[in-house]
Design a protein around this motif. Structure first.
Motif, PDB file in Angstrom:
ATOM      1  N   GLY A 139       0.813  -1.199   0.000  1.00 56.08           N
ATOM      2  CA  GLY A 139       0.000   0.000   0.000  1.00 56.08           C
ATOM      3  C   GLY A 139       0.849   1.252   0.000  1.00 56.08           C
ATOM      4  N   TRP A 140       0.265   2.358  -0.481  1.00 59.00           N
ATOM      5  CA  TRP A 140       1.014   3.611  -0.633  1.00 59.00           C
ATOM      6  C   TRP A 140       0.076   4.786  -0.467  1.00 59.00           C
ATOM      7  CZ3 TRP A 140       1.206   6.917  -5.282  1.00 59.00           C
ATOM      8  CH2 TRP A 140       2.223   7.889  -5.239  1.00 59.00           C
ATOM      9  N   LEU A 141       0.490   5.758   0.324  1.00 58.30           N
ATOM     10  CA  LEU A 141      -0.299   6.975   0.518  1.00 58.30           C
ATOM     11  C   LEU A 141       0.190   8.131  -0.344  1.00 58.30           C
ATOM     12  CD1 LEU A 141      -0.915   7.145   4.385  1.00 58.30           C
ATOM     13  CD2 LEU A 141      -2.546   6.531   2.588  1.00 58.30           C
ATOM     14  N   GLY A 142       1.462   8.164  -0.650  1.00 58.73           N
ATOM     15  CA  GLY A 142       2.001   9.289  -1.413  1.00 58.73           C
ATOM     16  C   GLY A 142       2.276  10.492  -0.543  1.00 58.73           C
ATOM     17  N   VAL A 143       2.931  10.259   0.584  1.00 54.50           N
ATOM     18  CA  VAL A 143       3.292  11.358   1.480  1.00 54.50           C
ATOM     19  C   VAL A 143       4.742  11.189   1.926  1.00 54.50           C
ATOM     20  CG1 VAL A 143       0.964  11.732   2.371  1.00 54.50           C
ATOM     21  CG2 VAL A 143       2.470  10.122   3.537  1.00 54.50           C
ATOM     22  N   GLY A 202      -1.475  11.818  -5.728  1.00 54.63           N
ATOM     23  CA  GLY A 202      -1.339  10.571  -4.987  1.00 54.63           C
ATOM     24  C   GLY A 202      -2.582  10.278  -4.173  1.00 54.63           C
ATOM     25  N   PRO A 203      -2.672   9.096  -3.569  1.00 55.58           N
ATOM     26  CA  PRO A 203      -3.854   8.736  -2.758  1.00 55.58           C
ATOM     27  C   PRO A 203      -4.132   9.722  -1.637  1.00 55.58           C
ATOM     28  CG  PRO A 203      -2.508   6.800  -3.189  1.00 55.58           C
ATOM     29  CD  PRO A 203      -1.723   7.973  -3.679  1.00 55.58           C
ATOM     30  N   ALA A 204      -3.082  10.197  -0.947  1.00 56.05           N
ATOM     31  CA  ALA A 204      -3.290  11.130   0.164  1.00 56.05           C
ATOM     32  C   ALA A 204      -3.861  12.446  -0.328  1.00 56.05           C
ATOM     33  CB  ALA A 204      -1.974  11.355   0.905  1.00 56.05           C
ATOM     34  N   ALA A 205      -3.332  12.951  -1.446  1.00 54.06           N
ATOM     35  CA  ALA A 205      -3.836  14.215  -2.005  1.00 54.06           C
ATOM     36  C   ALA A 205      -5.302  14.075  -2.400  1.00 54.06           C
ATOM     37  CB  ALA A 205      -2.991  14.616  -3.216  1.00 54.06           C
ATOM     38  N   LYS A 206      -5.672  12.957  -3.014  1.00 54.59           N
ATOM     39  CA  LYS A 206      -7.063  12.744  -3.414  1.00 54.59           C
ATOM     40  C   LYS A 206      -7.974  12.555  -2.209  1.00 54.59           C
ATOM     41  CE  LYS A 206      -5.674  10.592  -7.789  1.00 54.59           C
ATOM     42  NZ  LYS A 206      -5.645   9.328  -8.570  1.00 54.59           N
ATOM     43  N   GLY A 207      -7.411  12.059  -1.112  1.00 57.54           N
ATOM     44  CA  GLY A 207      -8.217  11.828   0.093  1.00 57.54           C
ATOM     45  C   GLY A 207      -8.298  13.018   1.025  1.00 57.54           C
ATOM     46  N   GLY A 208      -7.638  14.124   0.685  1.00 59.66           N
ATOM     47  CA  GLY A 208      -7.765  15.341   1.489  1.00 59.66           C
ATOM     48  C   GLY A 208      -6.709  15.533   2.548  1.00 59.66           C
ATOM     49  N   ASP A 213      -3.627  -2.493  -2.651  1.00 58.96           N
ATOM     50  CA  ASP A 213      -4.132  -1.438  -3.525  1.00 58.96           C
ATOM     51  C   ASP A 213      -5.662  -1.449  -3.516  1.00 58.96           C
ATOM     52  OD1 ASP A 213      -4.474   0.481  -5.426  1.00 58.96           O
ATOM     53  OD2 ASP A 213      -3.895  -0.774  -7.126  1.00 58.96           O
ATOM     54  N   GLY A 214      -6.260  -0.305  -3.198  1.00 54.84           N
ATOM     55  CA  GLY A 214      -7.714  -0.202  -3.148  1.00 54.84           C
ATOM     56  C   GLY A 214      -8.307  -0.324  -1.763  1.00 54.84           C
ATOM     57  N   ALA A 215      -7.476  -0.699  -0.765  1.00 53.79           N
ATOM     58  CA  ALA A 215      -7.972  -0.820   0.609  1.00 53.79           C
ATOM     59  C   ALA A 215      -8.220   0.565   1.201  1.00 53.79           C
ATOM     60  CB  ALA A 215      -6.985  -1.594   1.463  1.00 53.79           C
ATOM     61  N   LYS A 216      -9.053   0.608   2.246  1.00 46.27           N
ATOM     62  CA  LYS A 216      -9.368   1.866   2.914  1.00 46.27           C
ATOM     63  C   LYS A 216      -8.457   2.068   4.123  1.00 46.27           C
ATOM     64  CE  LYS A 216     -12.905   3.520   0.554  1.00 46.27           C
ATOM     65  NZ  LYS A 216     -12.863   4.852  -0.097  1.00 46.27           N
ATOM     66  N   ALA A 217      -7.956   3.290   4.267  1.00 46.65           N
ATOM     67  CA  ALA A 217      -7.179   3.678   5.439  1.00 46.65           C
ATOM     68  C   ALA A 217      -7.893   4.834   6.117  1.00 46.65           C
ATOM     69  CB  ALA A 217      -5.765   4.091   5.037  1.00 46.65           C
ATOM     70  N   ASN A 218      -8.420   4.579   7.303  1.00 41.11           N
ATOM     71  CA  ASN A 218      -9.082   5.626   8.076  1.00 41.11           C
ATOM     72  C   ASN A 218      -8.049   6.272   8.997  1.00 41.11           C
ATOM     73  OD1 ASN A 218     -11.744   5.168   7.030  1.00 41.11           O
ATOM     74  ND2 ASN A 218     -11.846   3.327   8.296  1.00 41.11           N
ATOM     75  N   LEU A 219      -7.710   7.523   8.694  1.00 38.97           N
ATOM     76  CA  LEU A 219      -6.656   8.227   9.420  1.00 38.97           C
ATOM     77  C   LEU A 219      -7.251   9.232  10.385  1.00 38.97           C
ATOM     78  CD1 LEU A 219      -4.213   9.017   6.466  1.00 38.97           C
ATOM     79  CD2 LEU A 219      -4.224   7.002   7.947  1.00 38.97           C
ATOM     80  N   THR A 222     -11.195  12.793  11.149  1.00 36.86           N
ATOM     81  CA  THR A 222     -10.913  11.499  10.531  1.00 36.86           C
ATOM     82  C   THR A 222     -11.052  11.614   9.020  1.00 36.86           C
ATOM     83  OG1 THR A 222     -11.688  10.288  12.477  1.00 36.86           O
ATOM     84  CG2 THR A 222     -11.550   9.061  10.411  1.00 36.86           C
ATOM     85  N   LEU A 223     -10.060  11.101   8.304  1.00 36.11           N
ATOM     86  CA  LEU A 223     -10.069  11.078   6.841  1.00 36.11           C
ATOM     87  C   LEU A 223     -10.071   9.631   6.369  1.00 36.11           C
ATOM     88  CD1 LEU A 223      -7.309  13.762   6.121  1.00 36.11           C
ATOM     89  CD2 LEU A 223      -9.776  14.118   6.169  1.00 36.11           C
ATOM     90  N   SER A 224     -10.879   9.346   5.364  1.00 35.78           N
ATOM     91  CA  SER A 224     -10.901   8.015   4.762  1.00 35.78           C
ATOM     92  C   SER A 224     -10.218   8.093   3.400  1.00 35.78           C
ATOM     93  CB  SER A 224     -12.341   7.512   4.605  1.00 35.78           C
ATOM     94  OG  SER A 224     -12.349   6.204   4.062  1.00 35.78           O
TER      95      SER A 224
END
Length: 476
Positions: free
Chosen positions: A272-276, A306-312, A342-348, A358-360
């Motif tokens: 998995g990758w967040l892009g941060v 990246g995933p983090a940018a798209k997730g806010g 890839d495609g899994a949810k990370a609730n931060l 909380t960000l998903s």
């Protein structure tokens, strides 16, 4: 008649001492049964690498003292041996040899070892406990975790029992079997001294730290618990002398087997990758961001698209937990994210502007190569801050595009003052000061003028495209 009391007291003391020594001896673990059971599945691994023809006569040996411990052993093994001369006086093709350990995980011949043991090898030989030698086929490697899977031909081969590294406890007895310096099936013991240890350049392995004596040649060998189960792969040592100094590190078997199963199935490992880009939260940064104590992973950079940018997720967010698992140290985050697909949810759970939210985020796949951006600062419209001792200029449109920034300033000159003390250099790019985004050199000067005294102030700096937060205090 002399009294017997002194003698009786002396003999009583001797008896008690003997009982104490006996009790202590009985309390020490007996490893003999474990070694007899486990040793047949531990193997010696030797490799040969063909090197280009070139003269080594009179060449100087490289200085390895400055190398990190993780690389010292590899380079020492890879140094050329005495190269024989050809009949015509030239050098023959030389061979670099390396030596390590491994263990059999299936009776049809799958073997686990370290990637650095077999890296760049042209031939891999596995020597079994009965001294027989077999050529091994390389199934796959994963440099990020330093795990490699080999395959030898065989049936009904002895195998190790696999344990659960998550259940391992600090203080628990552990034992290593391997080939230090080529001495096959050498046994060393110790205790687990820490778990979840992170090492530089090893973001995806929560290492098991032990005081088991590990030396060159032990790499790739198994670490056993007292039940005779493999709980780790001995991988690295910390050393200033080149030898064992009381700190060794093993890859948890749960991590290694996940990698091995993916290599056997797909030939590669997906993470998995967040892009941060993240960094540790120290005491001063915690104060700057309004945290009660140092904890979490501070987001220093969010890669565009990246995933983090798209997730806010935003620069300056402090990640406190992921999917309910706390992030105590910043190094905890890559372990957790890397374990997702890839495609899994990370609730931060994050702290932003002093408030929890909380960000998903939908996790992406880790790219094959790290994505870096480089800066080549040239700018106009300069400003300076006497309080910080620094002169800055606006970024050009080209620089903003290259660095994927909306704003920021580039340092043109550093004088004596706070900026010099915290190591700022011409060419560094400042994007945030005191938790405020910098849009221009003029804004930078205004914010610097209003900085508080005797309190930790944060500054986000990009150097050669890599971002990090630093802190300082103005004592004036």
């Amino acid at each position: 008649m002399p009294s017997l009391k002194p003698y009786l007291s002396f003999f009583a003391a001797l008896l008690m001492l003997g009982q104490v020594v006996t009790a202590q001896a009985e309390a020490l673990p007996d490893f003999t049964g474990l070694v007899e059971q486990a040793s047949p599945a531990v193997v010696n691994i030797s490799t040969t690498q063909k090197l280009p023809d070139r003269s080594v006569a009179g060449s100087q040996m490289p200085d390895l003292d400055g190398l990190p411990p993780a690389f010292r052993e590899f380079f020492e093994r890879s140094l050329p041996r005495n190269a024989p001369k050809s009949p015509r006086g030239g050098d023959r093709q030389r061979e670099a040899q390396s030596l390590g350990s491994g263990f059999i995980i299936s009776d049809d011949g799958y073997v686990l070892t370290n990637n650095h043991v077999i890296a760049d090898a042209d031939e891999i030989i596995v020597r079994l406990a009965d001294r027989s030698e077999l050529k091994a086929k390389l199934v796959g490697t994963d440099p990020r975790t330093d795990v490699a899977v080999l395959k030898i031909d065989g049936k009904n081969l002895p195998t190790v029992k696999l344990g659960d590294s998550d259940k391992l406890k600090v203080g628990e007895w552990v034992l290593a079997i391997g080939s230090p310096f080529g001495f096959d099936h050498s046994v060393t013991k110790g205790i687990v001294s820490a778990k979840g240890r992170s090492l530089p350049n090893d973001s995806y392995v929560p290492f098991i730290q032990t005081d088991v004596a590990i030396n060159p040649g032990n790499s790739g060998g198994p670490l056993f618990n007292m039940a005779g189960e493999v709980v780790g792969i001995n991988s690295q040592i910390f050393t200033r002398s080149g030898g064992f100094m009381g700190l060794s590190f093993a890859i948890p078997i749960d991590v290694a087997m996940d990698v091995a199963n993916q290599l056997k199935k797909d030939g590669k490992v997906s993470r998995g990758w967040l892009g941060v880009v993240i960094q540790e939260v120290n005491k001063d940064l915690a104060e700057s961001f309004g945290l009660d104590k140092p904890a979490g992973a501070l987001v220093a950079q969010v890669l565009d698209n990246g995933p983090a940018a798209k997730g806010g997720l935003k620069v300056g967010d402090v990640i406190l937990s992921m999917n309910g698992q706390p992030i105590v140290m910043s190094a905890d985050l890559p372990h957790l994210v890397g374990g997702l697909k890839d495609g899994a949810k990370a609730n931060l759970e994050v702290i932003r502007d002093g408030k929890r939210q909380t960000l998903s985020i939908t996790v992406g796949a880790l790219p094959d190569e790290d994505q870096d951006v480089a800066a080549s600062p040239k700018a106009a419209d300069e400003s300076s801050s006497d309080r910080l001792g620094v002169s800055v200029a606006d970024l050009t449109a080209e620089q903003k595009k290259t660095l994927e920034l909306q704003g920021g300033v580039v340092i043109k000159d550093v004088q004596d003052g706070p900026a010099a003390l915290i190591g700022l250099q011409p060419g560094d790019v400042i994007t945030h000061l005191n938790n405020q985004a910098i849009g221009s050199a003029k804004e930078f000067a205004q914010i610097a003028k209003g900085l508080p005294k005797n309190r930790s102030v944060s500054m986000r700096v990009l150097r050669q495209g890599r971002a990090s937060f630093i802190t300082f205090k103005l004592a004036e």
